[in-house]
Design an enzyme around this catalytic site. Structure first.
Site, PDB file in Angstrom:
ATOM      1  N   PHE A   1      16.700  22.987  14.939  1.00 48.15           N
ATOM      2  CA  PHE A   1      15.643  23.883  14.460  1.00 48.15           C
ATOM      3  C   PHE A   1      16.207  24.984  13.550  1.00 48.15           C
ATOM      4  CE2 PHE A   1      13.700  28.001  15.980  1.00 48.15           C
ATOM      5  CZ  PHE A   1      12.696  28.035  15.033  1.00 48.15           C
TER       6      PHE A   1
ATOM      7  N   ASP B   1      25.696  16.563  12.874  1.00 48.34           N
ATOM      8  CA  ASP B   1      24.775  16.671  14.014  1.00 48.34           C
ATOM      9  C   ASP B   1      24.767  15.331  14.752  1.00 48.34           C
ATOM     10  OD1 ASP B   1      21.992  18.731  14.351  1.00 48.34           O
ATOM     11  OD2 ASP B   1      22.283  16.968  15.638  1.00 48.34           O
TER      12      ASP B   1
ATOM     13  N   TYR C   1      24.921  28.658  31.131  1.00 51.78           N
ATOM     14  CA  TYR C   1      24.679  28.729  29.686  1.00 51.78           C
ATOM     15  C   TYR C   1      25.225  30.041  29.124  1.00 51.78           C
ATOM     16  CZ  TYR C   1      22.156  28.880  25.243  1.00 51.78           C
ATOM     17  OH  TYR C   1      21.836  28.971  23.917  1.00 51.78           O
TER      18      TYR C   1
ATOM     19  N   ALA D   1      27.376  30.808  16.564  1.00 49.26           N
ATOM     20  CA  ALA D   1      26.065  31.235  17.058  1.00 49.26           C
ATOM     21  C   ALA D   1      26.133  31.461  18.557  1.00 49.26           C
ATOM     22  CB  ALA D   1      25.023  30.154  16.749  1.00 49.26           C
TER      23      ALA D   1
END
Ligand code: UDP
Length: 325
Positions: free
Chosen positions: A11, A31, A149, A117
């Site tokens: 996204f 990816d 996470y 990120a």
């Protein structure tokens, strides 16, 4: 310039690819399509400055070759979405830590600047509002799956900053707060695309917990401006951590009501306990509110789109998708 984006069919990655192409750069996407989709970049495939490789970024040889061909690397590939994290903790931890290790190690060999990120999730249970980049990260118990996470992303941050400090690899870390917009899927639990599809389908909107928890939602097109500007800034950004997010705060119950109104839907709103929605003992963050002064100072960035505009965009996107099916 030539950019490599790991997770570029996701996204955020696909919007970043689009923005870099608009600014005249070349983009290569790596990816494995685990949560990303080729549909996200289909519209870019005819651009001669765009190319892609379908592979995992755990593959050292592939990453080495692609890093060689790039001037700057964006490392966005990660296991994302609370549903996925709760259901597949092994995959979450391994993907997030191992892929970052591979990307940083290969980039270090050629001194290629790397953007890593991260996520507002790393602030965990902190109550030092607004969340500031130098504030404490407050994690829960390791027996509560969700924290894997946050911890895996915190390790990514430590690693990126260690590469800068010890090996002089230019790295930039950004903590993305809730980022939403067209092409985000609700499949992995993200609340905005889920509520919109529930409202458009006239199904009940599922509010988890008591709905008083708040979030700030930022449009992905605003977020990718910040991502590009930060990496083009160069020296001043290296070795730094930046929050990127909106400061327009809304409760999740308020969000459900807003989505329902904007979509012109008659859906009911169902309030569902966390234990039923996720798993027994699930811990949610009651509030997530960023301090964005640092990125404002660095690249004069601020969000430009209101929550209503964002929701309007997501509603239009899902309506258009439904029309072509
Ligand atoms: N949420 C909800 N209903 C859903 C999905 C999510 O009420 O169907 C809540 C979730 O529990 C959290 C907030 O919406 O409090 C934001 O969830 P999301 O997974 O989008 O992002 P998070 O901020 O948790 O990373």
């Amino acid at each position: 310039m030539r950019f490599l984006i790991t997770g570029g069919a996701g996204f955020i990655g696909s919007h970043l690819a689009e923005e870099l192409l608009v600014r005249g750069h070349r983009v290569h996407v790596l990816d494995d399509l685990s949560t990303g989709s080729i549909d996200n970049v289909r519209h870019l495939k005819d651009d001669p400055r765009f190319s892609y490789t379908i592979e995992t970024c755990a593959s050292t040889s592939i990453v080495a070759e692609l890093v060689d061909d790039a001037d700057i690397v964006y490392h966005l590939a990660a296991a994302v979405g609370v549903d996925l994290i709760v259901e597949s903790p092994v995959r979450t931890i391994e993907t997030n830590v191992h892929c970052t290790e591979v990307v940083l190690a290969q980039a270090a060999k050629k001194r290629k600047p790397v953007f890593v990120a991260s996520t507002s999730e790393v602030y965990g249970k902190s109550t030092q509002f607004p969340f500031h980049e130098d504030g404490d990260l407050v994690m829960g118990a390791s027996t509560t799956g969700r924290w894997s996470y946050a911890c895996s992303k915190a390790i990514d941050e430590f690693l990126a900053l260690a590469y800068w400090k010890e090996r002089k690899l230019p790295t930039v870390v950004a903590r993305l707060f809730n980022t939403v917009g067209p092409r985000q899927t609700g499949r992995y639990g993200m609340v905005v695309p889920k509520f919109v599809s529930q409202a458009l389908g006239e199904r009940p909107l599922t509010v988890f917990g008591d709905g008083t928890q708040t979030r700030c939602f930022c449009h992905v097109e605003d977020v990718v401006q910040a991502l590009v500007d930060l990496m083009l800034l160069g020296n001043e950004a290296y070795g730094q951590v930046f929050n990127i997010g909106s400061q327009e705060e809304i409760s999740i119950l308020g969000l459900a009501e807003r989505v329902r109104a904007l979509a012109g839907s008659d859906s009911e709103i169902h309030v569902i306990p966390y234990a039923e929605a996720y798993e027994e003992g699930f811990e949610d963050m009651p509030r997530r509110y960023p301090d964005i002064a640092k990125i404002q100072r660095a690249v004069a960035w601020a969000p430009t789109r209101s929550l209503d505009e964002i929701l309007g965009d997501v509603i239009s996107f899902q309506q258009a998708e439904a029309a072509v099916v």
